[in-house]
Structure formats: C-alpha cells, structure tokens
Design a protein around this motif. Structure first.
Motif, PDB file in Angstrom:
ATOM      1  N   ALA A  78      58.906  55.431  33.332  1.00 17.55           N
ATOM      2  CA  ALA A  78      59.825  54.461  33.938  1.00 17.55           C
ATOM      3  C   ALA A  78      59.076  53.515  34.875  1.00 17.55           C
ATOM      4  O   ALA A  78      59.344  52.304  34.888  1.00 17.55           O
ATOM      5  CB  ALA A  78      60.927  55.187  34.693  1.00 17.55           C
ATOM      6  N   GLU A  79      58.127  54.053  35.645  1.00 20.36           N
ATOM      7  CA  GLU A  79      57.347  53.206  36.541  1.00 20.36           C
ATOM      8  C   GLU A  79      56.506  52.213  35.751  1.00 20.36           C
ATOM      9  O   GLU A  79      56.417  51.037  36.117  1.00 20.36           O
ATOM     10  CB  GLU A  79      56.439  54.067  37.427  1.00 20.36           C
ATOM     11  N   GLU A  80      55.879  52.682  34.670  1.00 15.92           N
ATOM     12  CA  GLU A  80      55.056  51.800  33.847  1.00 15.92           C
ATOM     13  C   GLU A  80      55.908  50.703  33.202  1.00 15.92           C
ATOM     14  O   GLU A  80      55.529  49.534  33.199  1.00 15.92           O
ATOM     15  CB  GLU A  80      54.325  52.597  32.759  1.00 15.92           C
ATOM     16  N   VAL A  81      57.062  51.087  32.650  1.00 14.02           N
ATOM     17  CA  VAL A  81      57.945  50.110  32.014  1.00 14.02           C
ATOM     18  C   VAL A  81      58.452  49.113  33.046  1.00 14.02           C
ATOM     19  O   VAL A  81      58.508  47.907  32.789  1.00 14.02           O
ATOM     20  CB  VAL A  81      59.114  50.824  31.298  1.00 14.02           C
ATOM     21  N   SER A  82      58.795  49.608  34.221  1.00 16.10           N
ATOM     22  CA  SER A  82      59.269  48.714  35.283  1.00 16.10           C
ATOM     23  C   SER A  82      58.175  47.730  35.678  1.00 16.10           C
ATOM     24  O   SER A  82      58.434  46.533  35.852  1.00 16.10           O
ATOM     25  CB  SER A  82      59.692  49.548  36.496  1.00 16.10           C
ATOM     26  N   GLY A  83      56.951  48.244  35.796  1.00 17.66           N
ATOM     27  CA  GLY A  83      55.829  47.371  36.143  1.00 17.66           C
ATOM     28  C   GLY A  83      55.582  46.329  35.070  1.00 17.66           C
ATOM     29  O   GLY A  83      55.360  45.148  35.374  1.00 17.66           O
ATOM     30  N   LEU A  84      55.624  46.754  33.811  1.00 17.72           N
ATOM     31  CA  LEU A  84      55.420  45.807  32.702  1.00 17.72           C
ATOM     32  C   LEU A  84      56.540  44.774  32.638  1.00 17.72           C
ATOM     33  O   LEU A  84      56.298  43.589  32.393  1.00 17.72           O
ATOM     34  CB  LEU A  84      55.302  46.558  31.380  1.00 17.72           C
ATOM     35  N   ALA A  85      57.785  45.220  32.852  1.00 17.60           N
ATOM     36  CA  ALA A  85      58.920  44.285  32.828  1.00 17.60           C
ATOM     37  C   ALA A  85      58.810  43.280  33.969  1.00 17.60           C
ATOM     38  O   ALA A  85      59.073  42.079  33.787  1.00 17.60           O
ATOM     39  CB  ALA A  85      60.231  45.061  32.918  1.00 17.60           C
ATOM     40  N   SER A  86      58.406  43.763  35.129  1.00 15.70           N
ATOM     41  CA  SER A  86      58.240  42.869  36.274  1.00 15.70           C
ATOM     42  C   SER A  86      57.140  41.848  36.005  1.00 15.70           C
ATOM     43  O   SER A  86      57.294  40.659  36.300  1.00 15.70           O
ATOM     44  CB  SER A  86      57.903  43.693  37.514  1.00 15.70           C
TER      45      SER A  86
END
Length: 133
Positions: A78-86
């Motif tokens: 979730a942190e990685e996806v959030s970082g990529l989305a951001s």
C-alpha cells in the motif's frame, strides 16, 4: 518300598512347593509388570497431552506470524502504491502545467492564430453536435 514311597512323596512335595513358589514368583512378576505398565501408560498419556499442547501453541504462533507477515506485506505494498500514485499525479500535474504554459505562450506570441484556432474548434464542435440531432 516305604523308603521309596517316602522319597517319592518328598519329591512330590518338593516339586509341589517349587511349582507353588514359581507360580507365586510369576504372579508377582505379572503384578509388578502390570503396575509398571499402568505407570508407563499414565506417563505416555501425560506426554501425549504435552505434545498436543506444544503442537497447539506451534500452530497458533505460526498463524499469528503468518497474519503479521501478510499484514506487513499489505502495508508495504500500500505504501509503494501510494508513493507511485503520488509520483504519477505529480508528474501529470507538472505536464499539464507545462502544456498550459506552452498554450499561453503560443497565444501571447500569436494572438490572431489563437483566435482563429479557437473559432475553428468551435465550428467543428457545433457541426458535430448539430449532426447528432
């Protein structure tokens, strides 16, 4: 012959006594073995209960660890996806700002071309909307 009968009687009595003693020793051994077997079976039962508790703890701990691991993996993903989305959103915003700035610069350099282009786009949209009715 009496002497022979007496000796035979003595042998018979001795054999009978020895047989009784042997029977008694076998019975005592059987009783001892039975008591030992009872103690060993009780100990085995306790050991099996202990093994069952140990296995139960092992399964419980393994389940807890598996849950924590899955939770950590989910959190990391979730942190990685959030970082990529951001990052993707920031990149898209920067590209839109760049495109808007480029359009603004083009409009300032060539205002007549911008007005003609806007008029052309308006006419095309009008024709498309009219053709549907």
């Amino acid at each position: 012959m009496t002497d022979l009968a007496t000796k035979a009687s003595n042998v018979k009595d001795n054999l009978s006594d020895e047989l009784n003693k042997g029977t008694s020793r076998v019975a005592n051994s059987a009783n001892d073995a039975s008591a030992d077997l009872t103690r060993d079976m009780a100990k085995l039962k306790d050991d099996m209960a202990s093994i069952q508790q140990t296995l139960s703890k092992l399964v419980s701990n393994a389940g807890s660890e598996a849950y924590r691991t899955a939770q950590n993996i989910g959190s990391n993903v979730a942190e990685e996806v959030s970082g990529l989305a951001s990052q993707a959103a920031s990149t898209a915003t920067a590209q839109v700002k760049t495109f808007a700035a480029e359009l603004e610069n083009t409009a300032r350099r060539n205002p007549l071309g911008t007005v003609c282009g806007t008029l052309f786009v308006g006419i095309v949209i009008g024709m498309l909307s009219r053709g549907r009715n």
